[in-house]
Scaffold this motif. Sequence first.
Motif, PDB file in Angstrom:
ATOM      1  N   LEU A   1       0.815  -1.212   0.000  1.00  0.00           N
ATOM      2  CA  LEU A   1       0.000   0.000   0.000  1.00  0.00           C
ATOM      3  C   LEU A   1       0.849   1.263   0.000  1.00  0.00           C
ATOM      4  O   LEU A   1       0.354   2.346  -0.278  1.00  0.00           O
ATOM      5  N   ILE A   2       2.146   1.109   0.306  1.00  0.00           N
ATOM      6  CA  ILE A   2       3.040   2.265   0.447  1.00  0.00           C
ATOM      7  C   ILE A   2       4.198   2.157  -0.537  1.00  0.00           C
ATOM      8  O   ILE A   2       4.817   1.103  -0.673  1.00  0.00           O
ATOM      9  N   ASP A   3       4.490   3.252  -1.214  1.00  0.00           N
ATOM     10  CA  ASP A   3       5.716   3.388  -1.985  1.00  0.00           C
ATOM     11  C   ASP A   3       6.822   3.661  -0.967  1.00  0.00           C
ATOM     12  O   ASP A   3       6.931   4.764  -0.432  1.00  0.00           O
ATOM     13  N   GLU A   4       7.629   2.650  -0.674  1.00  0.00           N
ATOM     14  CA  GLU A   4       8.583   2.761   0.422  1.00  0.00           C
ATOM     15  C   GLU A   4       9.632   3.842   0.188  1.00  0.00           C
ATOM     16  O   GLU A   4      10.029   4.547   1.123  1.00  0.00           O
ATOM     17  N   ALA A   5      10.097   3.988  -1.039  1.00  0.00           N
ATOM     18  CA  ALA A   5      11.090   5.029  -1.329  1.00  0.00           C
ATOM     19  C   ALA A   5      10.503   6.414  -1.101  1.00  0.00           C
ATOM     20  O   ALA A   5      11.168   7.310  -0.556  1.00  0.00           O
ATOM     21  N   ALA A   6       9.246   6.599  -1.508  1.00  0.00           N
ATOM     22  CA  ALA A   6       8.588   7.890  -1.312  1.00  0.00           C
ATOM     23  C   ALA A   6       8.385   8.179   0.167  1.00  0.00           C
ATOM     24  O   ALA A   6       8.550   9.323   0.620  1.00  0.00           O
ATOM     25  N   LEU A   7       8.032   7.151   0.934  1.00  0.00           N
ATOM     26  CA  LEU A   7       7.849   7.352   2.366  1.00  0.00           C
ATOM     27  C   LEU A   7       9.168   7.738   3.028  1.00  0.00           C
ATOM     28  O   LEU A   7       9.210   8.646   3.868  1.00  0.00           O
ATOM     29  N   LEU A   8      10.236   7.064   2.663  1.00  0.00           N
ATOM     30  CA  LEU A   8      11.536   7.383   3.252  1.00  0.00           C
ATOM     31  C   LEU A   8      11.925   8.826   2.944  1.00  0.00           C
ATOM     32  O   LEU A   8      12.397   9.563   3.832  1.00  0.00           O
ATOM     33  N   ASP A   9      11.712   9.250   1.705  1.00  0.00           N
ATOM     34  CA  ASP A   9      12.007  10.643   1.347  1.00  0.00           C
ATOM     35  C   ASP A   9      11.169  11.610   2.177  1.00  0.00           C
ATOM     36  O   ASP A   9      11.673  12.645   2.640  1.00  0.00           O
ATOM     37  N   ALA A  10       9.891  11.264   2.373  1.00  0.00           N
ATOM     38  CA  ALA A  10       8.985  12.146   3.114  1.00  0.00           C
ATOM     39  C   ALA A  10       9.373  12.223   4.590  1.00  0.00           C
ATOM     40  O   ALA A  10       9.260  13.289   5.217  1.00  0.00           O
ATOM     41  N   VAL A  11       9.845  11.119   5.155  1.00  0.00           N
ATOM     42  CA  VAL A  11      10.309  11.129   6.546  1.00  0.00           C
ATOM     43  C   VAL A  11      11.561  11.985   6.671  1.00  0.00           C
ATOM     44  O   VAL A  11      11.683  12.822   7.583  1.00  0.00           O
ATOM     45  N   ARG A  12      12.486  11.805   5.763  1.00  0.00           N
ATOM     46  CA  ARG A  12      13.747  12.549   5.841  1.00  0.00           C
ATOM     47  C   ARG A  12      13.558  14.041   5.604  1.00  0.00           C
ATOM     48  O   ARG A  12      14.316  14.861   6.133  1.00  0.00           O
ATOM     49  N   SER A  13      12.516  14.407   4.843  1.00  0.00           N
ATOM     50  CA  SER A  13      12.251  15.827   4.587  1.00  0.00           C
ATOM     51  C   SER A  13      11.427  16.471   5.690  1.00  0.00           C
ATOM     52  O   SER A  13      11.309  17.703   5.743  1.00  0.00           O
ATOM     53  N   GLY A  14      10.826  15.659   6.562  1.00  0.00           N
ATOM     54  CA  GLY A  14       9.964  16.185   7.603  1.00  0.00           C
ATOM     55  C   GLY A  14       8.510  16.279   7.208  1.00  0.00           C
ATOM     56  O   GLY A  14       7.661  16.630   8.033  1.00  0.00           O
ATOM     57  N   GLN A  15       8.181  15.974   5.941  1.00  0.00           N
ATOM     58  CA  GLN A  15       6.776  15.958   5.550  1.00  0.00           C
ATOM     59  C   GLN A  15       6.018  14.921   6.373  1.00  0.00           C
ATOM     60  O   GLN A  15       4.892  15.150   6.802  1.00  0.00           O
ATOM     61  N   VAL A  16       6.644  13.777   6.600  1.00  0.00           N
ATOM     62  CA  VAL A  16       6.127  12.775   7.530  1.00  0.00           C
ATOM     63  C   VAL A  16       6.987  12.840   8.788  1.00  0.00           C
ATOM     64  O   VAL A  16       8.211  12.670   8.719  1.00  0.00           O
TER      65      VAL A  16
END
Length: 305
Positions: free
Chosen positions: A234-249
């Motif tokens: 259900l999750i694009d893992e690369a996109a999630l990792l980028d979002a965590v590292r950017s602070g969006q998540v």
Amino acid sequence: MTKPVLLVTGADLAPQALAILSDFHVVYAGAKPTEDDIVALCRTHDPVAIIVRYSKVGAAAMDAAPSLKVISKHGSGTDTIDKLAAADRGIRVAAAVGANAAAVAEQALALLLACAKSVVQLDRRMHAGHWDKATHKSVELEGRTIGLVGLGAIGLRLARMVDAMGMRVLGFDPYAKDLPACVQPVGLETIWRESDAISLHCPLTADNAGLLNAATLAACRRGVIVVNTARGGLIDEAALLDAVRSGQVASAGLDSFVVEPMAAGHPFHGEPRIVLSPHIGGVTADAYVKMGVAAANNVLAALNG
């Protein structure tokens, strides 16, 4: 008279389930069966039923077992079973719906709290001799909004839990009916736009693979918490990792992954704001019995018409 064979794609089954299946000869595939293992066992034993715990059951396994009548999932998610192939062959597919709902909802709540309260990071800091009381601020969940994607037995159980904590609950599920008053039904766009935390509780299908991706994560509130106890796809893992590292998540609590078991060197490893558990949300002593009994009963129901 020889007993009909029932294949379990795992190493064990709860004694309560085995008692229900006393009229069958039960064959186990082992703790970590491959698809090839399952095909070989089907070819050797020609089971009338399969209870699926681990690995996948595809068309090749079905063709290797001409007597096969039912494939029963030891759990609620049937994405590891080729349902189209089963339908083409007249094989019934059943799931132990709701049997692990309490266990998985509790795991989702645990991951949500771990993220909001920085439980893992603070534990590590404490063990290293630090005392961060003067510098750390956790997230208070009361009054915040959680968006639930999927309102089956697990999603609704979590909804009641977080409602009791004082959270506003948004929910998306096109198939859900008669929702409790604590859940406000909304579209996905509203989930992304208004949620302080998002928790996934829907099955994985061809239509929703990569549901959380670069675009949908960008549409979320900055600092959102993401929890997934459903399916990793259900999750694009690369996109999630980028979002965590950017602070969006702000942080993510994950119990399921695109590839399982997770391989050494996975990009999530060592990421301090991603809390990981090895797809054990439904793995409790109680759920083990409930899922086994439900899977066994589903076998009997299918074979008895």
